[in-house]
Design a protein around this motif. Structure first.
Motif, PDB file in Angstrom:
ATOM      1  N   ASP A   1       6.405   5.393 -15.087  1.00 33.44           N
ATOM      2  CA  ASP A   1       5.945   6.008 -14.110  1.00 33.44           C
ATOM      3  C   ASP A   1       4.294   5.765 -14.229  1.00 33.44           C
ATOM      4  OD1 ASP A   1       4.379   7.150 -11.905  1.00 33.44           O
ATOM      5  OD2 ASP A   1       5.837   8.940 -11.751  1.00 33.44           O
TER       6      ASP A   1
ATOM      7  N   ARG B   1       1.596   6.408 -12.661  1.00 34.11           N
ATOM      8  CA  ARG B   1       0.846   7.338 -12.519  1.00 34.11           C
ATOM      9  C   ARG B   1       0.605   8.508 -13.685  1.00 34.11           C
ATOM     10  NH1 ARG B   1       4.131   9.990  -7.377  1.00 34.11           N
ATOM     11  NH2 ARG B   1       5.909   9.410  -9.059  1.00 34.11           N
ATOM     12  N   ASP B   2       1.519   8.290 -14.795  1.00 31.72           N
ATOM     13  CA  ASP B   2       1.230   9.072 -15.870  1.00 31.72           C
ATOM     14  C   ASP B   2       0.587   8.213 -17.014  1.00 31.72           C
ATOM     15  OD1 ASP B   2       1.476  10.598 -17.961  1.00 31.72           O
ATOM     16  OD2 ASP B   2       3.936  10.619 -17.903  1.00 31.72           O
TER      17      ASP B   2
ATOM     18  N   GLU C   1      -2.791  10.097  -1.767  1.00 31.25           N
ATOM     19  CA  GLU C   1      -3.056  10.245  -3.327  1.00 31.25           C
ATOM     20  C   GLU C   1      -1.802   9.496  -4.150  1.00 31.25           C
ATOM     21  OE1 GLU C   1      -2.928  14.688  -3.389  1.00 31.25           O
ATOM     22  OE2 GLU C   1      -5.096  14.713  -3.158  1.00 31.25           O
ATOM     23  N   ARG C   2      -0.715   9.561  -3.645  1.00 27.33           N
ATOM     24  CA  ARG C   2       0.340   8.694  -4.374  1.00 27.33           C
ATOM     25  C   ARG C   2      -0.160   7.399  -4.316  1.00 27.33           C
ATOM     26  NH1 ARG C   2       5.072   6.035  -2.569  1.00 27.33           N
ATOM     27  NH2 ARG C   2       6.476   5.825  -4.145  1.00 27.33           N
TER      28      ARG C   2
ATOM     29  N   SER D   1      -2.767   6.852  -6.852  1.00 28.93           N
ATOM     30  CA  SER D   1      -2.447   6.977  -8.293  1.00 28.93           C
ATOM     31  C   SER D   1      -1.703   5.874  -8.746  1.00 28.93           C
ATOM     32  CB  SER D   1      -1.628   8.234  -8.253  1.00 28.93           C
ATOM     33  OG  SER D   1      -0.487   8.337  -7.572  1.00 28.93           O
ATOM     34  N   ILE D   2      -0.630   5.237  -7.823  1.00 27.07           N
ATOM     35  CA  ILE D   2      -0.107   4.097  -8.482  1.00 27.07           C
ATOM     36  C   ILE D   2      -1.002   2.936  -8.209  1.00 27.07           C
ATOM     37  CG2 ILE D   2       1.900   2.628  -7.786  1.00 27.07           C
ATOM     38  CD1 ILE D   2       3.339   5.013  -6.579  1.00 27.07           C
TER      39      ILE D   2
ATOM     40  N   ASN E   1      -5.118   3.747 -10.009  1.00 28.70           N
ATOM     41  CA  ASN E   1      -4.974   4.671 -11.301  1.00 28.70           C
ATOM     42  C   ASN E   1      -4.095   4.027 -12.221  1.00 28.70           C
ATOM     43  OD1 ASN E   1      -6.914   6.243 -10.100  1.00 28.70           O
ATOM     44  ND2 ASN E   1      -5.181   8.092  -9.961  1.00 28.70           N
ATOM     45  N   GLY E   2      -2.836   3.545 -11.612  1.00 24.69           N
ATOM     46  CA  GLY E   2      -1.739   2.732 -12.421  1.00 24.69           C
ATOM     47  C   GLY E   2      -2.369   1.634 -13.230  1.00 24.69           C
TER      48      GLY E   2
END
Length: 287
Positions: free
Chosen positions: A68, A70-71, A113-114, A117-118, A121-122
């Protein structure tokens, strides 16, 4: 032997969002036509397991890893596992992405936000995890970040996605300069990928709105699905991207109309014009 095979063949490619669409097309081309070992990273574990089995059945080498983007910890573990168990990374493709339809003011906060984040941020997490390891290796390597024709244009009813692709393009342009500034320009090659219309499931799985003008969001989805019906096959797009990368291009574009959109964007900015409303114009230009 093609220039792309000479440069990439025998190396390791890590592709996020490899379970479908552009990511799967890149993986198939890299593994089957260029002879790369591909590390397939995605949250859809069934999809990447099936793709790994397909590639292995054809004689290619592939590894599937649940990840994932996002992590940041997941990307760090992916990087460490790849370098330790598979080999030094020749190509990193930060491809994972999602869409969102609807008026910006109707967009659910969780969806916004999803997506950020992908899509944004990904890419950052991928660079943070992999680039230091790539810089430490003696061989040449490449970083591809997936922007879009949306990264050089504007369109209504998908503002979160368009914004994210502008962000990825700017990030990639800055990263290209930073790699040069740090003295690694001939060692690590940073390139921006700008697909135009390439077939994927991103429109079907796009986020929706829960209230407000739901009809407008769904009408836009239907319009984009019509674009998909005319879109380029991901495997054909992959060939184009790899050939352009081997030729040393920075902006890797799937179709000539992406370059037209880049020129139109530059002209709009140079003349300080307001964006032109696109309405009912979501088609693939004839080449």
């Amino acid at each position: 032997m093609s220039d792309a095979k000479a440069l990439f063949g025998g190396g390791v490619a890590v592709i996020t969002g490899a379970g479908a669409g552009i990511g799967a097309g890149l993986a198939r081309h890299a593994a089957l036509e260029l002879g790369m070992t591909v590390v397939l990273a995605d949250v859809d574990t069934a999809a990447i397991a099936a793709l790994r089995a397909e590639l292995e059945a054809a004689g290619a080498r592939a590894v599937d890893v649940a990840c994932d983007v996002r992590d940041p910890g997941a990307l760090e573990r992916l990087a460490e596992r790849t370098v330790t168990e598979v080999g030094p990374v020749r190509l990193l493709v930060n491809n994972a992405g999602v869409e969102q339809f609807g008026y910006l003011w109707d967009t659910p906060v969780a969806n916004w936000e999803r997506l950020v984040s992908i899509n944004v941020n990904g890419v950052f997490h991928g660079i943070r995890a992999f680039l230091p390891r790539m810089l430490a290796e003696a061989g040449r390597s490449w970083v591809w970040n997936l922007s879009s024709i949306g990264g050089v244009s504007a369109a209504p009813l998908q503002a979160p996605y368009i914004m994210s692709k502008h962000a990825v393009l700017a990030l990639t342009e800055c990263l290209h300069q930073e790699v040069e500034l740090a003295g690694h320009a001939g060692h690590v090659h940073v390139q921006a990928v700008l697909p135009g219309a390439v077939a994927s499931d991103i429109f079907e799985s796009a986020g929706a709105v829960e209230d407000g003008d739901i009809a407008a969001a769904e009408e836009h989805r239907e319009a984009m699905l019509k674009v998909k019906a005319q879109a380029m096959d991901p495997l054909d797009a992959a060939r184009v991207f790899f050939d352009q990368a081997a030729a040393g291009e920075f902006y890797l574009t799937s179709q000539p109309f992406v370059v037209d959109a880049m020129a139109a964007r530059a002209d709009t900015l140079a003349h300080r014009r307001a964006p032109v409303l696109l309405q009912g114009e979501f088609t693939v230009p004839a080449e």
